[in-house]
Design a protein around this motif. Structure first.
Motif, PDB file in Angstrom:
ATOM      1  N   SER A 481       0.847  -1.185   0.000  1.00  0.00           N
ATOM      2  CA  SER A 481       0.000   0.000   0.000  1.00  0.00           C
ATOM      3  C   SER A 481       0.888   1.242   0.000  1.00  0.00           C
ATOM      4  O   SER A 481       1.987   1.240   0.562  1.00  0.00           O
ATOM      5  CB  SER A 481      -0.891  -0.007   1.245  1.00  0.00           C
ATOM      6  N   THR A 482       0.421   2.304  -0.614  1.00  0.00           N
ATOM      7  CA  THR A 482       1.196   3.544  -0.638  1.00  0.00           C
ATOM      8  C   THR A 482       1.366   4.139   0.760  1.00  0.00           C
ATOM      9  O   THR A 482       2.184   5.046   0.948  1.00  0.00           O
ATOM     10  CB  THR A 482       0.522   4.577  -1.552  1.00  0.00           C
ATOM     11  N   ARG A 483       0.638   3.638   1.735  1.00  0.00           N
ATOM     12  CA  ARG A 483       0.805   4.097   3.123  1.00  0.00           C
ATOM     13  C   ARG A 483       2.072   3.536   3.760  1.00  0.00           C
ATOM     14  O   ARG A 483       2.533   4.045   4.781  1.00  0.00           O
ATOM     15  CB  ARG A 483      -0.400   3.684   3.973  1.00  0.00           C
ATOM     16  N   VAL A 484       2.619   2.464   3.181  1.00  0.00           N
ATOM     17  CA  VAL A 484       3.760   1.776   3.791  1.00  0.00           C
ATOM     18  C   VAL A 484       5.058   2.424   3.318  1.00  0.00           C
ATOM     19  O   VAL A 484       5.277   2.599   2.119  1.00  0.00           O
ATOM     20  CB  VAL A 484       3.754   0.283   3.427  1.00  0.00           C
ATOM     21  N   ASN A 485       5.926   2.752   4.250  1.00  0.00           N
ATOM     22  CA  ASN A 485       7.177   3.433   3.946  1.00  0.00           C
ATOM     23  C   ASN A 485       8.373   2.708   4.550  1.00  0.00           C
ATOM     24  O   ASN A 485       8.248   1.941   5.505  1.00  0.00           O
ATOM     25  CB  ASN A 485       7.144   4.867   4.498  1.00  0.00           C
ATOM     26  N   ASP A 486       9.550   2.989   3.975  1.00  0.00           N
ATOM     27  CA  ASP A 486      10.843   2.484   4.457  1.00  0.00           C
ATOM     28  C   ASP A 486      10.902   0.964   4.499  1.00  0.00           C
ATOM     29  O   ASP A 486      11.390   0.368   5.467  1.00  0.00           O
ATOM     30  CB  ASP A 486      11.176   3.060   5.837  1.00  0.00           C
ATOM     31  N   LEU A 487      10.448   0.341   3.422  1.00  0.00           N
ATOM     32  CA  LEU A 487      10.598  -1.106   3.295  1.00  0.00           C
ATOM     33  C   LEU A 487      12.021  -1.438   2.853  1.00  0.00           C
ATOM     34  O   LEU A 487      12.682  -0.639   2.188  1.00  0.00           O
ATOM     35  CB  LEU A 487       9.599  -1.650   2.274  1.00  0.00           C
ATOM     36  N   PRO A 488      12.526  -2.622   3.192  1.00  0.00           N
ATOM     37  CA  PRO A 488      13.870  -3.014   2.748  1.00  0.00           C
ATOM     38  C   PRO A 488      13.945  -3.084   1.227  1.00  0.00           C
ATOM     39  O   PRO A 488      12.989  -3.495   0.562  1.00  0.00           O
ATOM     40  CB  PRO A 488      14.051  -4.404   3.368  1.00  0.00           C
ATOM     41  N   THR A 489      15.087  -2.696   0.682  1.00  0.00           N
ATOM     42  CA  THR A 489      15.302  -2.793  -0.761  1.00  0.00           C
ATOM     43  C   THR A 489      16.450  -3.730  -1.108  1.00  0.00           C
ATOM     44  O   THR A 489      16.737  -3.949  -2.283  1.00  0.00           O
ATOM     45  CB  THR A 489      15.598  -1.407  -1.364  1.00  0.00           C
ATOM     46  N   LEU A 490      17.120  -4.294  -0.103  1.00  0.00           N
ATOM     47  CA  LEU A 490      18.173  -5.264  -0.373  1.00  0.00           C
ATOM     48  C   LEU A 490      17.564  -6.580  -0.835  1.00  0.00           C
ATOM     49  O   LEU A 490      16.455  -6.945  -0.440  1.00  0.00           O
ATOM     50  CB  LEU A 490      19.013  -5.512   0.881  1.00  0.00           C
ATOM     51  N   GLY A 491      18.318  -7.307  -1.662  1.00  0.00           N
ATOM     52  CA  GLY A 491      17.841  -8.597  -2.128  1.00  0.00           C
ATOM     53  C   GLY A 491      17.924  -9.658  -1.051  1.00  0.00           C
ATOM     54  O   GLY A 491      18.525  -9.476   0.007  1.00  0.00           O
ATOM     55  N   GLY A 492      17.303 -10.799  -1.331  1.00  0.00           N
ATOM     56  CA  GLY A 492      17.394 -11.948  -0.443  1.00  0.00           C
ATOM     57  C   GLY A 492      16.597 -11.787   0.833  1.00  0.00           C
ATOM     58  O   GLY A 492      15.606 -11.064   0.906  1.00  0.00           O
ATOM     59  N   TYR A 493      17.068 -12.468   1.874  1.00  0.00           N
ATOM     60  CA  TYR A 493      16.307 -12.523   3.116  1.00  0.00           C
ATOM     61  C   TYR A 493      16.372 -11.241   3.924  1.00  0.00           C
ATOM     62  O   TYR A 493      15.753 -11.150   4.993  1.00  0.00           O
ATOM     63  CB  TYR A 493      16.784 -13.707   3.952  1.00  0.00           C
ATOM     64  N   ALA A 494      17.089 -10.231   3.438  1.00  0.00           N
ATOM     65  CA  ALA A 494      17.043  -8.925   4.094  1.00  0.00           C
ATOM     66  C   ALA A 494      15.639  -8.337   4.046  1.00  0.00           C
ATOM     67  O   ALA A 494      15.338  -7.389   4.772  1.00  0.00           O
ATOM     68  CB  ALA A 494      18.037  -7.970   3.441  1.00  0.00           C
ATOM     69  N   ARG A 495      14.763  -8.909   3.212  1.00  0.00           N
ATOM     70  CA  ARG A 495      13.395  -8.399   3.116  1.00  0.00           C
ATOM     71  C   ARG A 495      12.625  -8.536   4.428  1.00  0.00           C
ATOM     72  O   ARG A 495      11.597  -7.880   4.618  1.00  0.00           O
ATOM     73  CB  ARG A 495      12.634  -9.130   2.014  1.00  0.00           C
ATOM     74  N   VAL A 496      13.101  -9.382   5.343  1.00  0.00           N
ATOM     75  CA  VAL A 496      12.371  -9.581   6.599  1.00  0.00           C
ATOM     76  C   VAL A 496      12.692  -8.502   7.624  1.00  0.00           C
ATOM     77  O   VAL A 496      12.074  -8.464   8.690  1.00  0.00           O
ATOM     78  CB  VAL A 496      12.679 -10.972   7.204  1.00  0.00           C
ATOM     79  N   GLN A 497      13.632  -7.617   7.335  1.00  0.00           N
ATOM     80  CA  GLN A 497      14.036  -6.597   8.302  1.00  0.00           C
ATOM     81  C   GLN A 497      13.065  -5.410   8.232  1.00  0.00           C
ATOM     82  O   GLN A 497      13.351  -4.363   7.659  1.00  0.00           O
ATOM     83  CB  GLN A 497      15.482  -6.182   8.028  1.00  0.00           C
ATOM     84  N   LEU A 498      11.914  -5.592   8.864  1.00  0.00           N
ATOM     85  CA  LEU A 498      10.822  -4.619   8.784  1.00  0.00           C
ATOM     86  C   LEU A 498      10.768  -3.679   9.983  1.00  0.00           C
ATOM     87  O   LEU A 498       9.812  -2.911  10.114  1.00  0.00           O
ATOM     88  CB  LEU A 498       9.479  -5.358   8.675  1.00  0.00           C
ATOM     89  N   GLU A 499      11.788  -3.709  10.841  1.00  0.00           N
ATOM     90  CA  GLU A 499      11.708  -2.923  12.073  1.00  0.00           C
ATOM     91  C   GLU A 499      11.724  -1.418  11.825  1.00  0.00           C
ATOM     92  O   GLU A 499      11.358  -0.642  12.705  1.00  0.00           O
ATOM     93  CB  GLU A 499      12.841  -3.311  13.031  1.00  0.00           C
ATOM     94  N   ARG A 500      12.127  -0.990  10.626  1.00  0.00           N
ATOM     95  CA  ARG A 500      12.154   0.446  10.339  1.00  0.00           C
ATOM     96  C   ARG A 500      10.954   0.898   9.509  1.00  0.00           C
ATOM     97  O   ARG A 500      10.821   2.087   9.186  1.00  0.00           O
ATOM     98  CB  ARG A 500      13.454   0.798   9.609  1.00  0.00           C
ATOM     99  N   ALA A 501      10.097  -0.017   9.121  1.00  0.00           N
ATOM    100  CA  ALA A 501       8.925   0.356   8.322  1.00  0.00           C
ATOM    101  C   ALA A 501       7.958   1.202   9.152  1.00  0.00           C
ATOM    102  O   ALA A 501       7.909   1.102  10.379  1.00  0.00           O
ATOM    103  CB  ALA A 501       8.225  -0.901   7.815  1.00  0.00           C
ATOM    104  N   TRP A 502       7.179   2.035   8.454  1.00  0.00           N
ATOM    105  CA  TRP A 502       6.169   2.841   9.140  1.00  0.00           C
ATOM    106  C   TRP A 502       5.000   3.111   8.204  1.00  0.00           C
ATOM    107  O   TRP A 502       5.111   2.966   6.986  1.00  0.00           O
ATOM    108  CB  TRP A 502       6.759   4.144   9.678  1.00  0.00           C
ATOM    109  N   LEU A 503       3.882   3.490   8.799  1.00  0.00           N
ATOM    110  CA  LEU A 503       2.646   3.736   8.054  1.00  0.00           C
ATOM    111  C   LEU A 503       2.298   5.215   8.083  1.00  0.00           C
ATOM    112  O   LEU A 503       2.284   5.835   9.150  1.00  0.00           O
ATOM    113  CB  LEU A 503       1.489   2.941   8.657  1.00  0.00           C
ATOM    114  N   ALA A 504       2.025   5.766   6.904  1.00  0.00           N
ATOM    115  CA  ALA A 504       1.554   7.149   6.835  1.00  0.00           C
ATOM    116  C   ALA A 504       0.099   7.205   7.281  1.00  0.00           C
ATOM    117  O   ALA A 504      -0.674   6.264   7.076  1.00  0.00           O
ATOM    118  CB  ALA A 504       1.693   7.684   5.417  1.00  0.00           C
ATOM    119  N   GLY A 505      -0.274   8.331   7.870  1.00  0.00           N
ATOM    120  CA  GLY A 505      -1.632   8.476   8.384  1.00  0.00           C
ATOM    121  C   GLY A 505      -2.674   8.602   7.293  1.00  0.00           C
ATOM    122  O   GLY A 505      -2.391   8.797   6.139  1.00  0.00           O
TER     123      GLY A 505
END
Length: 505
Positions: A481-505
């Motif tokens: 969703s366009t509300r989701v920000n700061d998703l990982p962009t590294l390849g492989g299993y780095a995609r699970v590092q979601l601790e920095r993701a955030w949602l726009a209001g």
């Protein structure tokens, strides 16, 4: 971040400092000011028959690995530059001979129940990982994993190894010493388990986490048993993020104003493992013929819908020392036929190519390869197995089968884990003294130039006579969703590092 290899070896940055620097330097595509709060609904692939809650067991479901990686901390994790970052270990340092590495537990690290993490907890966890998962998951023997005081863990190896921090990424999850019940999932990670049912979990922010505080209140992980169902869920708004959903859904989502397609380059290798020690593909000329018989561009177009790049039969395409001077293989039908004749390959037989529907495009890739190789006189019968049967009956045993691997940022990692003679995950049963020597030289290298030279040697051998047909690299495709920000962009299993993701209001 710009750390070179020698600086990384003696990394002294604390975990918080490194993660904060990474947050400033990585391009995660965030827009606006980060906001605290909200629940991120994530969908990931998994199969009910393979649900696994033991963090040291084989986590073949994407959904299980996602949950585990958010609840537990590994010692180190993948990064961009450098490609190893601290997690539970805040720093590491080798002795002069690079045989004894000391990892320091991050200051303030606690379990979710408030109990401080000790070196004894880490030692017990790593010893258990070696026992449960073998040398490929923990390359240090049980007796060589010891504590040095309350917060220092020593890993000793018989030969010099400058790459140990890289080899312990991802899987070195720490649990409380003597844990036998993993259903409670008492970890140290940025999120803690609130509820769990049938592969689905609700995780809430761990206010005690030793790293930068996560912004999300919660992450809800839902397991989907097919790519189609996962894609439909994000397209229909039932989830906010579809993790590793594949190219077909990505094409469908393109142009949607309410969705973003996140492409992570060099995410997943799809290829074919050919057994080298015996059987129909033991002759290196036959393996080269098959590599020359495939049309790599057509495979990327048909299987990945263009979301990917061609590869050159070498694992680790995102490695900073990946050897781009090795000539790119292109289709050469006549040369392939000549090699088959020279090797006296029996073109009158039909050979099984076993595959599984584990990652998007895997089964389709096998079918396309079979069609292409028919043009050089090699007849393949594509057999699709359920994943449990595949790993019980085919993996490490069959003459030819499809494989997939993520986190492709280290040629040496794959050389050590998948192609060295002594590896218990040697998928092609490749045993080559020169390759083993080059791998050992790379592991023991004392300088960047020495390491690069040894890495080039092992890559050349892999290209010339290895057991893999690596035709392409798939981009990782996440739809959010366009509300989701700061998703990982590294390849492989780095995609699970979601601790920095955030949602726009």
């Amino acid at each position: 971040m710009g750390l070179n290899r020698r600086q990384l070896i003696r990394s002294g940055l604390g975990v918080g400092a490194v993660l904060l620097v990474a947050a400033c330097s990585d391009d995660r595509g965030g827009t606006g000011s980060a906001q605290r709060g909200g629940t991120l609904r994530v969908g990931a692939l998994g199969v009910a028959a393979r649900i696994q809650r033991d963090p040291h067991a084989n986590l073949s479901n994407d959904s299980d690995f996602l949950i585990t990686s958010l609840v537990y901390d590994a010692l180190t994790v993948p990064g961009g530059d450098p490609n190893v970052l601290p997690r539970l270990a805040s720093k590491w340092e080798p002795d002069a001979e690079r045989r004894r590495w000391t990892f320091t537990v991050a200051d303030g690290a606690t379990f979710h129940d408030g109990t401080p993490v000790t070196a004894d907890d880490v030692v017990w966890s790593l010893q258990r990982l070696r026992t449960v998962g073998g040398a490929s998951k923990m390359p240090v023997a049980v007796s060589d994993i010891t504590a040095d005081g309350p917060n220092r863990v020593v890993l000793a190896v018989p030969e010099p190894n400058t790459q140990l921090p890289l080899l312990v990424r991802l899987m070195t999850f720490t649990v409380k010493k003597d844990t036998t019940d993993f259903t409670k999932a008492v970890g140290t990670g940025p999120f803690r388990l609130e509820s769990y049912q049938d592969g689905n979990a609700r995780l809430v922010r761990n206010e005690r986490w030793h790293g930068p505080a996560p912004l999300l209140d919660a992450i809800e992980v839902t397991m989907f048993e097919s790519v189609t169902a996962l894609g439909n869920a994000v397209l229909g708004g039932q989830i906010d993020l579809a993790s590793n959903v594949g190219a077909i859904a990505g094409r469908t989502a393109e142009g949607r104003g309410d969705l973003n397609v996140v492409r992570r380059a060099n995410d997943t290798m799809l290829g074919v493992a050919m057994r080298c020690s015996d059987g129909p593909f033991a002759d290196a000329r036959v393996r080269t013929a098959l590599r020359l018989g495939v049309d790599r561009n057509a495979l990327v177009t048909q299987v990945h819908s263009g979301y990917g790049t061609v590869a050159n039969d070498i694992l680790g395409t995102a490695d900073p020392v990946y050897d781009k001077t090795i000539a790119q293989r292109v289709r050469d039908i006549e040369r392939a036929k000549t090699l088959l004749r020279e090797a006296a390959f029996d073109t009158g037989r039909t050979y099984p190519l076993v595959t599984k529907a584990e990652v998007p495009g895997e089964v389709e890739s096998a079918k396309v390869i079979a069609t292409q190789l028919a043009e050089i006189g090699v007849r393949l019968d594509v057999l699709t197995q359920e994943s449990n049967a595949f790993y019980d009956q085919t993996w490490l045993k069959a003459p030819m089968y499809t494989v997939s691997w993520g986190t492709n940022d280290s040629a040496l990692f794959f050389a050590k884990q998948l192609m060295s003679s002594g590896s218990n995950r040697n998928e092609t049963d490749f045993k080559d003294a020169a390759f083993d020597a080059a791998t050992a030289k790379a592991l023991a290298a004392q300088s960047d130039s020495e390491y690069a030279q040894a890495s080039r040697e092992l890559q050349q051998i892999e290209y010339d006579r290895g057991g893999y047909l690596v035709w392409g690299m798939a981009d990782g495709i996440d739809i959010a969703s366009t509300r989701v920000n700061d998703l990982p962009t590294l390849g492989g299993y780095a995609r699970v590092q979601l601790e920095r993701a955030w949602l726009a209001g």
